[in-house]
Design a protein around this motif. Structure first.
Motif, PDB file in Angstrom:
ATOM      1  N   ILE A 220     -37.092   4.554-114.874  1.00  0.00           N
ATOM      2  CA  ILE A 220     -37.920   5.768-114.931  1.00  0.00           C
ATOM      3  C   ILE A 220     -37.596   6.717-113.784  1.00  0.00           C
TER       4      ILE A 220
ATOM      5  N   CYS B 127     -44.201  14.170-124.498  1.00  0.00           N
ATOM      6  CA  CYS B 127     -44.702  12.822-124.793  1.00  0.00           C
ATOM      7  C   CYS B 127     -45.373  12.185-123.586  1.00  0.00           C
TER       8      CYS B 127
ATOM      9  N   GLU C 203     -46.530   9.032-121.282  1.00  0.00           N
ATOM     10  CA  GLU C 203     -46.071   7.706-120.870  1.00  0.00           C
ATOM     11  C   GLU C 203     -46.950   7.170-119.745  1.00  0.00           C
TER      12      GLU C 203
ATOM     13  N   THR D 141     -45.222  -0.898-119.242  1.00  0.00           N
ATOM     14  CA  THR D 141     -44.991   0.516-119.513  1.00  0.00           C
ATOM     15  C   THR D 141     -45.374   0.823-120.955  1.00  0.00           C
TER      16      THR D 141
ATOM     17  N   ASP E  74     -44.735   3.875-124.009  1.00  0.00           N
ATOM     18  CA  ASP E  74     -44.093   5.090-124.499  1.00  0.00           C
ATOM     19  C   ASP E  74     -44.058   5.022-126.025  1.00  0.00           C
ATOM     20  N   ASN E  75     -45.103   5.538-126.660  1.00  0.00           N
ATOM     21  CA  ASN E  75     -45.126   5.470-128.125  1.00  0.00           C
ATOM     22  C   ASN E  75     -45.113   6.861-128.756  1.00  0.00           C
ATOM     23  N   ASN E  76     -44.640   7.847-127.962  1.00  0.00           N
ATOM     24  CA  ASN E  76     -44.457   9.214-128.453  1.00  0.00           C
ATOM     25  C   ASN E  76     -45.751   9.932-128.821  1.00  0.00           C
TER      26      ASN E  76
ATOM     27  N   CYS F   5     -49.473   7.897-114.933  1.00  0.00           N
ATOM     28  CA  CYS F   5     -49.167   8.569-116.201  1.00  0.00           C
ATOM     29  C   CYS F   5     -48.308   9.794-115.947  1.00  0.00           C
TER      30      CYS F   5
ATOM     31  N   ARG G 157     -43.124  13.567-120.439  1.00  0.00           N
ATOM     32  CA  ARG G 157     -41.695  13.881-120.454  1.00  0.00           C
ATOM     33  C   ARG G 157     -41.420  14.643-121.743  1.00  0.00           C
TER      34      ARG G 157
ATOM     35  N   ARG H  47     -36.060  13.841-123.348  1.00  0.00           N
ATOM     36  CA  ARG H  47     -36.038  12.996-122.151  1.00  0.00           C
ATOM     37  C   ARG H  47     -35.198  13.578-121.009  1.00  0.00           C
TER      38      ARG H  47
END
Length: 214
Positions: free
Chosen positions: A65, A147, A149, A162, A164-166, A191, A194, A198
């Protein structure tokens, strides 16, 4: 012993006599073989070494990250180098000579995207964390498609989870279910947003320490 990597005229890796060869950021380099110091390290040097080990142990599991999102590469210094230096400088204190992390000062991402407005987190039964914020997708470089995260750190377990599910900025809500081993334990929550490809991120937000419910 050194190894020639690209034929007799190419670079080499390893040690040959008094020089060391390596490939650094795509370039073949050679340098003098370091000499062992006969001097005992000072107290300040020992403390700095301890700080470095603490920070690298902390950052390594999620190093992908900061490698992507912590500012910009600065000459020979990578984004991860910058994140490590920042954390040592700003987010570590000495307690009876022992370095400790100051979790509310840790930053994992540093960028130009706008961050959160009116952020909230609510623990739910079954290890769920429910997040909410105000949609500010019209602000500066923000977009509705940015998105969400998270990085969740359990100090007791010394473990990250972590997420990150959009879920997008304009959704203004998201949720995350943590593994059973996290339940009943306090966690530190970070939190950030992004963008869709990305390439950019916001500064990460420290959202506090919360208790994960069983």
């Amino acid at each position: 012993m050194g190894t020639i990597t690209k034929g007799i005229l190419g670079g080499f890796s390893g040690t040959v006599g008094t020089v060391v060869g390596a490939n650094w950021r795509g370039k073949d380099i050679i340098r003098s073989r370091p000499k062992k110091s006969s001097k005992e390290p000072t107290e300040a040097q020992i403390q700095q070494q301890l700080k470095f080990r603490l920070v690298m142990k902390f950052l390594t599991p999620v190093s992908a990250i900061p490698k992507m999102y912590f500012g910009s590469n600065a000459g020979a210094r990578s984004r991860l180098n910058l994140a490590c230096s920042y954390t040592i400088r700003e987010a570590v204190v000495l307690n009876a000579g022992i370095p400790e992390l100051v979790f509310n000062k840790v930053i994992f991402t540093k960028g130009e995207l706008p961050g959160f407005q009116n952020f909230s987190v609510t623990p739910k039964a079954g290890g769920e964390l429910e997040f909410g914020w105000t949609d500010n997708s019209a602000q500066a470089y923000a977009k509705a498609t940015d998105c969400f995260e998270t990085l969740v750190y359990c100090d007791e377990l010394e473990e990250f989870q972590t997420f990150d599910n959009n879920e997008q900025r304009d959704a203004a809500t998201a949720s995350q279910i943590l593994p059973e081993r996290f339940r009943g334990k306090p966690v530190h929550l970070y939190c950030f947003f992004r963008n869709a490809d990305r390439s950019k991120a916001s500064n990460s937000l420290y959202a506090g320490e919360v208790m994960v419910l069983p």
